[in-house]
Design a protein around this motif. Structure first.
Motif, PDB file in Angstrom:
ATOM      1  N   SER A  42      14.556  -2.232   5.476  1.00  0.00           N
ATOM      2  CA  SER A  42      13.328  -2.702   4.819  1.00  0.00           C
ATOM      3  C   SER A  42      13.653  -3.403   3.503  1.00  0.00           C
ATOM      4  O   SER A  42      14.470  -2.917   2.716  1.00  0.00           O
ATOM      5  N   ALA A  43      13.020  -4.542   3.288  1.00  0.00           N
ATOM      6  CA  ALA A  43      13.169  -5.286   2.034  1.00  0.00           C
ATOM      7  C   ALA A  43      11.778  -5.560   1.463  1.00  0.00           C
ATOM      8  O   ALA A  43      10.818  -5.766   2.206  1.00  0.00           O
ATOM      9  N   PHE A  44      11.691  -5.547   0.153  1.00  0.00           N
ATOM     10  CA  PHE A  44      10.407  -5.729  -0.516  1.00  0.00           C
ATOM     11  C   PHE A  44      10.511  -6.880  -1.516  1.00  0.00           C
ATOM     12  O   PHE A  44      11.483  -6.974  -2.273  1.00  0.00           O
TER      13      PHE A  44
ATOM     14  N   HIS B 177       0.821  -1.208   0.000  1.00  0.00           N
ATOM     15  CA  HIS B 177       0.000   0.000   0.000  1.00  0.00           C
ATOM     16  C   HIS B 177       0.858   1.261   0.000  1.00  0.00           C
ATOM     17  O   HIS B 177       0.346   2.358  -0.224  1.00  0.00           O
ATOM     18  N   HIS B 178       2.151   1.089   0.266  1.00  0.00           N
ATOM     19  CA  HIS B 178       3.085   2.209   0.151  1.00  0.00           C
ATOM     20  C   HIS B 178       3.361   2.417  -1.338  1.00  0.00           C
ATOM     21  O   HIS B 178       4.021   1.604  -1.988  1.00  0.00           O
ATOM     22  N   ARG B 179       2.827   3.485  -1.900  1.00  0.00           N
ATOM     23  CA  ARG B 179       2.820   3.638  -3.351  1.00  0.00           C
ATOM     24  C   ARG B 179       4.207   3.677  -3.992  1.00  0.00           C
ATOM     25  O   ARG B 179       4.412   3.079  -5.049  1.00  0.00           O
ATOM     26  N   PRO B 180       5.192   4.389  -3.409  1.00  0.00           N
ATOM     27  CA  PRO B 180       6.525   4.349  -4.035  1.00  0.00           C
ATOM     28  C   PRO B 180       7.092   2.930  -4.103  1.00  0.00           C
ATOM     29  O   PRO B 180       7.688   2.541  -5.114  1.00  0.00           O
ATOM     30  N   ALA B 181       6.904   2.142  -3.035  1.00  0.00           N
ATOM     31  CA  ALA B 181       7.400   0.761  -3.044  1.00  0.00           C
ATOM     32  C   ALA B 181       6.646  -0.073  -4.068  1.00  0.00           C
ATOM     33  O   ALA B 181       7.237  -0.881  -4.799  1.00  0.00           O
TER      34      ALA B 181
ATOM     35  N   ASP C 223      14.663 -11.447  -6.668  1.00  0.00           N
ATOM     36  CA  ASP C 223      13.293 -11.595  -6.181  1.00  0.00           C
ATOM     37  C   ASP C 223      12.893 -10.502  -5.192  1.00  0.00           C
ATOM     38  O   ASP C 223      11.815 -10.548  -4.606  1.00  0.00           O
ATOM     39  N   GLY C 224      13.781  -9.499  -4.991  1.00  0.00           N
ATOM     40  CA  GLY C 224      13.437  -8.436  -4.061  1.00  0.00           C
ATOM     41  C   GLY C 224      14.316  -7.212  -4.259  1.00  0.00           C
ATOM     42  O   GLY C 224      15.217  -7.198  -5.104  1.00  0.00           O
TER      43      GLY C 224
END
Length: 616
Positions: free
Chosen positions: A75-77, A35-39, A65-66
């Motif tokens: 933080s990792a996405f 939901h964090h738009r930049p991410a 993969d991230g």
């Protein structure tokens, strides 16, 4: 993604080109992962990119993969969303995923910014391709890459039409209805950029799967192509439009070959099967094609609209009619249907298929035209203990092979001075001879207990054989077969990976041939690794579909998960033949989903064994 188009009005050399334009969605097609738009913006862009390109490091493929922000090491996405068993692929991604990539990039950016012009916010709802020279791709030089876009309508309503059984997510043309003039403009533009000499053409679209001869501008498109190229036109038709005038016009455009979906030589039965309002037009076209010297294949779907015995009798009559008018060959497509076509069983598939194949084997002894049953491996698996043999299934009448004395059932053991070991090798060498300037060839065959040598005069031939159309001097085989090089490539993949447990996924039809080739090649080496074979089920299409080329990504995922559940352990590597992913050229299945999703969802490394399309 919808494609719209109209004549281009830009003031340059491309001023008359068709405009390839695409709609943008203001709202995301799938739910955001973050939901964090930049991410989410970065995640969506990376996901789209990694479905089109493979990252490399020091010349080697690497997998990502991230990601994380440079200013935030904590933080990792994750790039790829968790599996939900559903594909979110765009249909445009099937043939030209770079357009889909552009679409998703713009849509992702639009979630965070507004576009302006002269200080005013403008609402952007689409984009168009700018310079079509940038969108040229490799081409086989087949003019169908241009004229297949004429097949947007059909004059029949066949009871067995495969389009009726397609799931909604299958990659067929879903663009808004266009006028015939707009379709012609696209084909004219594609003709302009079509260059067999350079092996280049405009990127393929979804294409159309209906009747090309129904299109009012089809003949004009063929004339435009013939002014530019000499390649044969291979046209699939239901025959409804094959009037004497149309056949005569086609003859002016030779070389032309027709795949004529006749289905029955009985006007009443053809009308029942195809809902053809004037069935005699197609039936009467066979002698017309012979008269004008246009070779054609007679295509039959033996659908049991009544009893199996009545269907078999009509099959016999139809093949006799086609053979009497010197058809190049007869192709019998064994009937099947998806669960989307019918949720209940329509017929006993094993009983019906065996009955059809048994009758065809009898008819081959009666007629002098080749009769091929598709899928070919079904017959081979039943009747041939040894698979992949270079055995002659049939001979085109008046071909060099036919005139030279070869016979149905002969097994080719030598071509000129080269020993032949399997069907793909025989096909390759015969194709080379066909395309060469050679005037003679020697073919050694095993006929019963005899070994014979036949001298072929490659200059002696007549209708229905055509040097422009035939590939193997008039010899017809039972399918493509499995290449020795495919097994060697398999060995190389396993050795390069240095794994202990390997799972190979094969179709049910190909599995017996594959197992035989493995045994003959002494693969696997049980002292080094464990090797297992599984056959995924066609759950996506369902019904009684069992062809490997119709398997989709989700079928492979489900098969691997079932295998792990049953075995209680995970393989170190899964190897899949590339055949189900060959059509798009971008490693995508018939829903537009990339094969990389199999590894992403199962967590098990997956490698494609690159091979020719099997059609089995």
């Amino acid at each position: 993604m919808q494609r719209n188009g109209n004549p281009n009005s830009r003031g340059n050399d491309a001023s008359q080109d068709y405009v390839f334009s695409y709609k943008l969605n203001r709202e995301p097609e799938s739910r955001p992962v973050y939901h964090h738009r930049p991410a989410e913006l970065v995640r969506a862009i990376l996901e789209s990119l990694l479905n089109v390109v493979t990252p490399m490091k020091a010349g080697e493929d690497t997998k990502i993969d991230g990601f994380r922000w440079l200013m935030d090491t904590e933080s990792a996405f994750q790039i790829f969303p968790e599996a939900d068993g559903h594909s979110h692929s765009s249909k445009t991604a099937f043939y030209e995923p770079r357009i889909d990539l552009i679409k998703k990039l713009i849509e992702s950016i639009m979630t965070m910014v507004e576009f302006e012009q002269d200080g005013q916010v403008i609402r952007v709802d689409g984009f168009r391709l700018k310079d079509l020279q940038d969108w040229l791709v490799s081409s086989t030089g087949d003019p169908r890459e241009v004229f297949e876009y004429a097949g947007s309508h059909c004059s029949c309503d066949c009871v067995f039409c495969c389009n009726k059984g397609n799931p909604s997510s299958i990659v067929v043309d879903d663009s808004p209805n266009r006028t015939a003039e707009e379709e012609f403009e696209e084909m004219r533009t594609r003709t302009k950029y079509f260059s067999p000499e350079a092996s280049k053409a405009l990127f393929p679209g979804l294409g159309c799967v209906y009747e090309v001869l129904e299109h009012p501008f089809f003949m004009e498109v063929l004339h435009l192509l013939r002014e530019k190229i000499s390649q044969p036109f291979r046209i699939t038709t239901n025959g409804c439009n094959l009037s004497p005038e149309t056949v005569a016009r086609l003859a002016e455009l030779k070389p032309v070959y027709l795949y004529l979906s006749l289905n029955s030589s009985s006007a009443l039965r053809r009308q029942r099967l195809m809902r053809d309002v004037e069935p005699r037009t197609a039936i009467k076209s066979l002698p017309l094609l012979r008269q004008h010297g246009i070779p054609y294949a007679t295509v039959i779907v033996p659908w049991p609209v009544d009893s199996i015995n009545e269907m078999l009798d009509d099959l016999s009559s139809t093949i006799a009619y086609a053979a009497g008018h010197e058809t190049h060959l007869v192709q019998v497509n064994l009937p099947g249907y998806t669960s989307h076509f019918s949720s209940t069983g329509l017929f006993d598939l094993p009983q019906l298929w065996r009955a059809v194949v048994s009758r065809i084997r009898e008819l081959r002894e009666e007629h002098d035209c080749p009769i091929v049953v598709m899928p070919t491996l079904y017959e081979e698996n039943i009747y041939q203990p040894r698979k992949n043999l270079p055995q002659i299934l049939g001979l085109v009448k008046n071909s060099p092979a036919n005139i030279g004395g070869l016979q149905m059932g002969d097994v080719i053991v030598r071509i000129n001075s080269i020993l032949i070991h399997d069907r793909p090798q025989a096909r390759d060498l015969l194709a080379t001879l066909q395309q060469s300037e050679a005037r003679t060839a020697t073919v050694g065959v095993q006929r019963g207990h005899q070994t014979l040598e036949m001298s072929l005069d490659l200059t002696r031939n007549s209708y229905p054989y055509s040097r422009d159309m035939d590939n193997y001097l008039g010899i017809v085989f039972a399918g493509t077969g499995l290449r020795t090089s495919d097994i060697e490539s398999l060995r190389e993949i396993i050795e390069a990976r240095r794994v202990k447990r390997v799972l190979f996924l094969s179709s049910e039809l190909m599995k017996p041939t594959f197992e035989q080739c493995l045994t003959e090649s002494h693969l696997p080496d049980k002292s080094k690794y464990e090797f297992d074979i599984a056959a995924p089920k066609n759950q996506f299409f369902g019904g009684n579909i069992l062809m490997g080329d119709l398997l989709v990504v989700q079928d492979f995922i489900d098969c691997i998960r079932d295998y792990v559940s049953q075995k209680g352990y995970r393989p170190d590597l899964v190897i899949i033949p590339s055949s189900p992913f060959n059509l798009s050229g971008w490693g995508r299945d018939l829903t537009g989903r990339v094969y990389l999703d199999i590894e992403r969802e199962t967590g098990i490394p997956v490698e494609l064994l690159h091979c020719a399309t099997m059609y089995e």
